[in-house]
Design a protein around this motif. Structure first.
Motif, PDB file in Angstrom:
ATOM      1  N   ALA A  29     -20.033  35.949  46.888  1.00 16.81           N
ATOM      2  CA  ALA A  29     -19.436  37.213  46.447  1.00 16.81           C
ATOM      3  C   ALA A  29     -20.042  37.592  45.097  1.00 16.81           C
ATOM      4  O   ALA A  29     -20.458  36.720  44.332  1.00 16.81           O
ATOM      5  CB  ALA A  29     -17.920  37.069  46.323  1.00 16.81           C
ATOM      6  N   LYS A  30     -20.089  38.872  44.813  1.00 14.40           N
ATOM      7  CA  LYS A  30     -20.613  39.315  43.519  1.00 14.40           C
ATOM      8  C   LYS A  30     -19.661  38.920  42.393  1.00 14.40           C
ATOM      9  O   LYS A  30     -20.090  38.464  41.328  1.00 14.40           O
ATOM     10  CB  LYS A  30     -20.806  40.827  43.516  1.00 14.40           C
ATOM     11  N   LYS A  31     -18.365  39.103  42.636  1.00 15.33           N
ATOM     12  CA  LYS A  31     -17.375  38.812  41.610  1.00 15.33           C
ATOM     13  C   LYS A  31     -17.084  37.312  41.569  1.00 15.33           C
ATOM     14  O   LYS A  31     -16.912  36.677  42.607  1.00 15.33           O
ATOM     15  CB  LYS A  31     -16.084  39.581  41.881  1.00 15.33           C
ATOM     16  N   MET A  32     -17.033  36.761  40.359  1.00 12.60           N
ATOM     17  CA  MET A  32     -16.799  35.333  40.218  1.00 12.60           C
ATOM     18  C   MET A  32     -15.694  35.065  39.203  1.00 12.60           C
ATOM     19  O   MET A  32     -15.349  35.925  38.393  1.00 12.60           O
ATOM     20  CB  MET A  32     -18.089  34.617  39.794  1.00 12.60           C
ATOM     21  N   ARG A  33     -15.140  33.880  39.282  1.00  8.89           N
ATOM     22  CA  ARG A  33     -14.116  33.468  38.321  1.00  8.89           C
ATOM     23  C   ARG A  33     -14.314  31.993  38.002  1.00  8.89           C
ATOM     24  O   ARG A  33     -15.001  31.270  38.708  1.00  8.89           O
ATOM     25  CB  ARG A  33     -12.715  33.703  38.891  1.00  8.89           C
TER      26      ARG A  33
END
Length: 247
Positions: free
Chosen positions: A8-12
């Motif tokens: 995914a592009k968004k990471m945490r």
């Protein structure tokens, strides 16, 4: 049997999860590619990422903080996209964690191939990004057949839950005798299957969860999947293409 999934592009970041992290197979390549990114100007990076100012600032912060020696996040928890939210690995039972660690592989522009418990740092680098490296004009050329070879190692069946951007890293190098099953999730519109991106991503995550819960060792188990109202459609499917339709 192996399952491949897009990142995914968004990471945490979640370094407190109770998992023993494993080392990414191509960690040296990740360090090399990061070094190349760090040598680029902000303007060049913004163009490479194809991002607006806000996303570019966030991605540059990822880049500045990239350090493989710092506490990292398990790959299956680091990605914060729709598929991963519907897979919900944070509430997996131990047996499901063991299953995905053995069977699931996440394809990555930076890391090549990741197991779910491989420790990763936050980054932004899509596979189709035109990052030039020594002798290569893009990431497809850089990785070549290595991603294919890694996912097919000790196995001859791949369940494709990845997008075309990532699955081509495997599909372009298929050899005789290798079984690659493409899985599609669609709705019928005017009697024709139409793929809705959001529902397809949701279903991919649900399918990983379904297979891990069942401890699946064969593709046949997928035909029992009914998550999100999808059902296996025998008329559209073949030995190498599984279609799931949603009313």
């Amino acid at each position: 049997m192996r399952i491949i999934l897009s990142p995914a592009k968004k990471m945490r970041r979640d370094s407190d999860a109770p998992f023993s992290l494993t080392l990414p197979r191509f960690s040296d390549d990740a360090a090399y590619l990061t070094k190349n990114l760090k040598s680029m100007s902000p303007g060049e990076l913004k163009k490479l990422w194809g991002a607006g100012d806000k996303v570019t600032r966030e991605a540059m912060a990822y880049l500045d903080a990239f350090d493989p020696d710092l506490p990292q996040t398990a790959a299956m928890l680091a990605y914060d996209g729709i598929a991963f939210r519907y897979m919900a690995p944070n509430v997996f039972e131990d047996r499901m964690v063991d299953y995905v660690q053995e069977h699931l592989r996440i394809i990555s522009g930076l890391y090549g191939v990741l197991r779910p418990l491989d420790g990763v740092s936050s980054y932004r680098l899509e596979m189709q990004a035109p990052l030039k490296t020594e002798g290569h004009d893009d990431l497809y050329s850089y990785w070549g057949s290595r991603i294919h070879d890694a996912v097919f190692e000790d196995d001859d069946l791949i369940i494709n839950l990845a997008s075309k951007e990532y699955s081509r890293c495997v599909q372009d190098y298929l050899k005789e005798g290798e079984n690659f099953i493409d899985v599609s999730f669609a709705e019928l519109k005017d009697s024709k299957p139409v793929i809705r991106a959001t529902y397809a991503k949701m279903a991919r995550g649900e399918m990983v969860r379904f297979l891990s819960d069942r401890g699946a060792e064969s593709a046949e188990v997928m035909k029992e999947f009914t998550g999100l109202g999808f059902h296996y459609d025998e008329t559209l499917s073949s030995d190498h293409d599984y279609w799931f339709l949603r009313k």
